[in-house]
Each structure stands twice: as C-alpha cells, then as structure tokens.
Design an enzyme around this catalytic site. Structure first.
Site, PDB file in Angstrom:
ATOM      1  N   VAL A  54       7.298  -2.066   7.111  1.00  0.00           N
ATOM      2  CA  VAL A  54       7.195  -0.612   7.115  1.00  0.00           C
ATOM      3  C   VAL A  54       7.873  -0.065   5.862  1.00  0.00           C
ATOM      4  O   VAL A  54       9.030  -0.387   5.585  1.00  0.00           O
ATOM      5  CB  VAL A  54       7.841  -0.015   8.379  1.00  0.00           C
ATOM      6  CG1 VAL A  54       7.813   1.512   8.325  1.00  0.00           C
ATOM      7  CG2 VAL A  54       7.126  -0.521   9.625  1.00  0.00           C
ATOM      8  N   LYS A  55       7.136   0.745   5.137  1.00  0.00           N
ATOM      9  CA  LYS A  55       7.682   1.305   3.898  1.00  0.00           C
ATOM     10  C   LYS A  55       8.189   2.717   4.161  1.00  0.00           C
ATOM     11  O   LYS A  55       7.468   3.554   4.708  1.00  0.00           O
ATOM     12  CB  LYS A  55       6.619   1.321   2.795  1.00  0.00           C
ATOM     13  CG  LYS A  55       7.182   1.670   1.415  1.00  0.00           C
ATOM     14  CD  LYS A  55       6.081   1.905   0.398  1.00  0.00           C
ATOM     15  CE  LYS A  55       5.420   0.630  -0.049  1.00  0.00           C
ATOM     16  NZ  LYS A  55       4.502   0.877  -1.207  1.00  0.00           N
ATOM     17  N   VAL A  56       9.433   2.974   3.762  1.00  0.00           N
ATOM     18  CA  VAL A  56      10.049   4.289   3.958  1.00  0.00           C
ATOM     19  C   VAL A  56      10.631   4.778   2.633  1.00  0.00           C
ATOM     20  O   VAL A  56      10.997   3.974   1.774  1.00  0.00           O
ATOM     21  CB  VAL A  56      11.163   4.238   5.031  1.00  0.00           C
ATOM     22  CG1 VAL A  56      10.613   3.782   6.375  1.00  0.00           C
ATOM     23  CG2 VAL A  56      12.310   3.343   4.577  1.00  0.00           C
TER      24      VAL A  56
ATOM     25  N   THR B  31       0.862  -1.179   0.000  1.00  0.00           N
ATOM     26  CA  THR B  31       0.000   0.000   0.000  1.00  0.00           C
ATOM     27  C   THR B  31       0.901   1.233   0.000  1.00  0.00           C
ATOM     28  O   THR B  31       2.104   1.148   0.199  1.00  0.00           O
ATOM     29  CB  THR B  31      -0.924   0.044   1.229  1.00  0.00           C
ATOM     30  OG1 THR B  31      -0.131   0.260   2.406  1.00  0.00           O
ATOM     31  CG2 THR B  31      -1.720  -1.247   1.378  1.00  0.00           C
TER      32      THR B  31
END
Length: 241
Positions: free
Chosen positions: A105-107, A50
């Site tokens: 976790v997307k960074v 997402t």
C-alpha cells in the site's frame, strides 16, 4: 520486529526477493498491462509501482487493473491510496491490501500518511511511503515501519538540485542504524544515468518507466559491434543450424 517477522511470513511471494543489497532490484512504474507483459519476458522485472496518475492514464478501474498486475508478477505491487485523512486512508489501504498478498500500500509522506503506514505495517501489510524529498522524512518513514521509501530524484533535478544527493543522504542515515529495515526505492527516474548513479550509492530498488528500461539496453557501440559481427559472418558463408 515482531511485525516485520509477521509481515514476511504473510507474503510468500515477497520472500523470493532478498532484503540484502547484493543487487539492485528493478520495479516497473506503470499501470499499462501490455507494456508490463513485454518487460516480463526479459526477466528483469522484480515488482511494479503504480500511482493515481498512472491508473488514470490506463483508463481502467483501479481495483481491476491492480488485481491483474498483482497476478502477473511475484514481487511487490504498489497501489496508492487517494485519500488524505487517516481514517479514509486506512479504509482504502485495507481494501487495496486485500487484493493480493504481494500488494504494497502506497501512502504519502504526511502526518496522516505515516500514521497509516504505522498501523498497516503493524498489521503485517507492506507499505511504500511516497513523495519523499529529504533524509529527515525518510527517517520518519523508517520509524513508522515503511517497507519502502520512495525519494523522487527527477523532481528535485527539475528544481535545479541534485536528486541523487538525497539518495546518498538516506543511504548514510539508514546504514547508521542497521535495525531499520526500510528499502530505498528510487522514484521519478528519468534516464539510465539515474539508474547507474542510484546503483552506485547502494539504492535497494529503482522504479523505472518502461522507456528507461528499454533505453538501458542501448549503446551505439553495441549496435555498431553487432553490425560488424553480422557483416563478417555473412561473408563467411557459414551457418550454425
């Protein structure tokens, strides 16, 4: 290496997914639960990605929809931070990671983003580093302990470049250093040909909009062949049941 082992032990759902490149995994790029449900029954979904745009399009609360999606799939579910500074990214990242054990976790691929990646990875959290547009950036992400690197092939194509050349370059760099454990997650996929080419060069994962997955099933000769078989069978006057 210890952090990697710790990470694996803390994500039981992710242990079901091989890290070797025996086959390309398919993640669905969506925050639409109804679309995801339709794809899950096909058995082709290995994870979900997402981003803030997809969450906004869903019209739902990010924590609520992320929790629901994470409960629906066994594989990684990428949930992206919205902050740009290290301290706030860490707060957001830890809150997102606490939702479920299969959250990645997307960074963003920035200085603060990779600093966040390093800290979260050392804590045993899966991290997906997004918005990658060069092999040099991909190398930095791998050194920061990223679980996934997300190069955007479609956006490079939009600029008149060949986005798939970037996937080849990253594959070459990562293969030159076997101790790097970062998976290449091809993003911004626009069509089935992107998927084919990504698989040809050995990408580990492709994150696909639902439309692209459905398009992969289609070929005019498949449809014609099935019509011919059905016409012949109808003329035979038989029934299997």
């Amino acid at each position: 290496m210890c952090a990697r082992i710790f990470q694996a032990l803390n994500f039981g759902a992710y242990l079901n997914i091989t890290f070797s490149r025996h086959q390309m995994r398919f993640f669905v790029d969506t925050a639409d639960v109804s679309e995801l449900e339709k794809l899950l029954v096909t058995g082709m979904v290995d994870g979900v990605t997402t981003n803030p745009s997809l969450i906004a399009k869903s019209g739902r609360n990010i924590l609520e929809v992320t929790k629901e999606i994470a409960s629906m799939v066994d594989g990684p579910v990428s949930a992206e931070v919205t902050a740009t500074d290290y301290d706030t990214m860490m707060l957001e990242g830890e809150k997102l990671a606490a939702i479920a054990s299969n959250i990645a976790v997307k960074v963003p691929l920035t200085v603060d983003g990779l600093r966040t990646c390093k800290t979260l990875s050392d804590q045993g959290t899966m991290v997906n580093v997004t918005l990658c547009f060069s092999a040099a950036q991909a190398l930095l992400a791998a050194k920061a302990g990223a679980t996934f690197i997300s190069p955007f092939v479609g956006r490079l194509d939009d600029m008149g470049m060949d986005g798939m050349e970037l996937i080849e370059s990253i594959r070459d760099v990562y293969d030159a250093y076997p101790t790097l454990n970062t998976d290449i997650l091809v993003a911004s996929i626009r069509n089935p040909r992107h998927v084919e080419r990504a698989a040809e060069v050995g990408a580990d994962v492709g994150t696909l909009p639902p439309r692209v997955i459905w398009d992969m099933y289609q070929h005019p000769l498949t449809s014609k062949g099935l019509d011919d078989f059905m016409a012949d069978w109808a003329g035979a006057g038989q029934s299997i049941l």
